[in-house]
Design an enzyme around this catalytic site. Structure first.
Site, PDB file in Angstrom:
ATOM      1  CG  ASN A   1       3.414   1.796   4.033  1.00 46.23           C
ATOM      2  OD1 ASN A   1       2.298   1.771   4.313  1.00 46.23           O
ATOM      3  ND2 ASN A   1       4.263   1.262   3.587  1.00 46.23           N
TER       4      ASN A   1
ATOM      5  CE1 TYR B   1       8.223 -11.021  19.124  1.00 41.72           C
ATOM      6  CE2 TYR B   1       8.271 -13.308  18.478  1.00 41.72           C
ATOM      7  CZ  TYR B   1       8.175 -12.124  18.278  1.00 41.72           C
ATOM      8  OH  TYR B   1       7.696 -11.751  16.811  1.00 41.72           O
TER       9      TYR B   1
ATOM     10  CB  THR C   1      10.912  -2.908  11.660  1.00 42.98           C
ATOM     11  OG1 THR C   1      12.138  -3.618  11.884  1.00 42.98           O
ATOM     12  CG2 THR C   1      10.603  -2.483  10.300  1.00 42.98           C
TER      13      THR C   1
ATOM     14  CB  ILE D   1      -0.997   0.013   1.204  1.00 44.67           C
ATOM     15  CG1 ILE D   1      -0.305   0.126   2.491  1.00 44.67           C
ATOM     16  CG2 ILE D   1      -2.161  -1.200   1.127  1.00 44.67           C
ATOM     17  CD1 ILE D   1      -1.204   0.070   3.525  1.00 44.67           C
ATOM     18  N   GLY D   2       2.239   1.023   0.593  1.00 41.50           N
ATOM     19  CA  GLY D   2       2.937   2.273   0.427  1.00 41.50           C
ATOM     20  C   GLY D   2       3.169   2.722  -0.953  1.00 41.50           C
TER      21      GLY D   2
ATOM     22  CG  ASP E   1      17.959  -2.284   7.263  1.00 38.60           C
ATOM     23  OD1 ASP E   1      16.806  -2.203   7.684  1.00 38.60           O
ATOM     24  OD2 ASP E   1      19.165  -3.021   7.285  1.00 38.60           O
ATOM     25  CG  LEU E   2      12.471   1.509   8.485  1.00 39.77           C
ATOM     26  CD1 LEU E   2      10.970   1.544   8.130  1.00 39.77           C
ATOM     27  CD2 LEU E   2      12.639   2.884   9.428  1.00 39.77           C
TER      28      LEU E   2
ATOM     29  CB  SER F   1      -2.886  -2.813  12.199  1.00 36.31           C
ATOM     30  OG  SER F   1      -3.765  -4.111  12.305  1.00 36.31           O
TER      31      SER F   1
END
Length: 323
Positions: A112, A188, A133, A38-39, A85-86, A166
């Protein structure tokens, strides 16, 4: 001029056409602009009118393909590629230096990009990959680009930051403040980590709007359920099949939920970036391209949690985010 009411079916192109006057002359940076995402769809429709659209990704070859895809549809588009690079705070800093050297101001930053839902994994900075990220790196990027955003402000224009969240922000109990800086593999769970990261997107938008005191308006949003490339990654696909989101053969499960097309999925991002009706609603959460603060989970609208997350994130990046 009376503006239309957007719906589930509204496309990004329709939103961009409505706000063409607002988009003209603006410079926009969108993270996570890979093919079938979608970005990139947001980048494509904004490129019809914007002065400059900066697209980002960690892979330069894929970025080139994204630019070609946009220019095939919009030959006159002014697209600039940025390797980002996030998963690395060092890489975020490097990319921010590059953007800050651009001669143009920055009117809109759209956070995004998101990590794939997967097994517990640490980044080079020792952070859990999804939180890093989806929240920590976007927080750092926004902080480093804030002066450039502020320089785009005027008496008639307030710059914007858009966080793509979201509907899963409402699931679970929200961000576990104890594990943001100190990830714990024992606590986690893939899906819960995703929900926490999306909660952080909402809290960040609310607190950013508050702290900027009208100098930057930030928004978060639910784009809808869209069959994007991130769902096709092996680990993510297995999780979504197990949860019934995808069928056993990895296709959208239309019995479980309503799905949006890419064009519909990018609509809310474009609305958050340019709908003038949102100027009086800083920090708002959008759903189907309209303000829907009633859909924010209580744990994501708690002012105390927003402040705590902000302070923790400042500690992680090692510098204060002030205005």
């Amino acid at each position: 001029m009376s503006l239309p009411t957007f719906t589930f079916l509204t496309t990004a192109e329709e939103v961009a056409d409505v706000f063409a006057d607002q988009i003209r002359g603006k410079n926009v940076l969108i993270t996570g602009t890979s093919i079938n995402g979608i970005g990139l769809e947001a980048a494509r429709v904004l490129a019809k009118y914007a002065n400059l659209v900066i697209i980002t990704g960690y892979n330069s070859e894929r970025l080139k393909l994204s630019e070609e895809a946009v220019k095939k549809e919009v030959p006159g588009a002014n697209i600039r590629q940025l390797v980002l690079d996030l998963s690395s705070l060092t890489a975020v800093r490097k990319a921010a230096v590059e953007v800050n050297a651009y001669p143009e101001p920055l009117h809109v930053l759209i956070n995004n990009a998101a990590a794939a839902v997967g097994e517990f994994k640490l980044t080079e900075d020792g952070l859990e990959t999804q939180m890093a990220t989806d929240h920590i790196s976007p927080f750092l990027l926004t902080k480093l680009l804030a002066p450039k955003l502020l320089s785009a402000g005027s008496a008639s224009y307030i710059p914007r930051v858009v966080n793509v969240s979201s509907d899963t922000q409402a699931l679970g109990s929200g961000v576990n403040l104890n594990t943001v800086a100190h990830p714990d593999p024992e606590k986690y769970s893939m899906f819960d980590a995703y929900c926490q990261a999306k909660s952080a997107n909402v809290l960040f938008a609310i607190e950013l709007s508050k702290r900027s005191e009208g100098k930057i308006n930030a928004y978060s949003l639910h784009p809808g359920t869209i069959f994007t490339n991130i769902m096709k990654k092996k680990e993510t696909e297995a999780t979504l099949i197990a949860g019934g989101v995808l069928t056993s053969d990895g296709r959208p499960n239309t019995d479980q939920m309503q799905w949006k097309t890419l064009a519909q999925g990018a609509a809310t991002t474009v609305a958050a970036a340019f709908d003038p009706r949102l100027e009086s609603k800083p920090g708002a959460f959008l759903w189907d391209s309209v303000e829907a603060n009633d859909k924010i989970a209580p744990h994501n609208s708690d002012p105390e949690t927003a402040v705590k997350l902000w302070i923790i994130t400042e500690g992680i990046i090692g510098e204060p985010f002030t205005f």
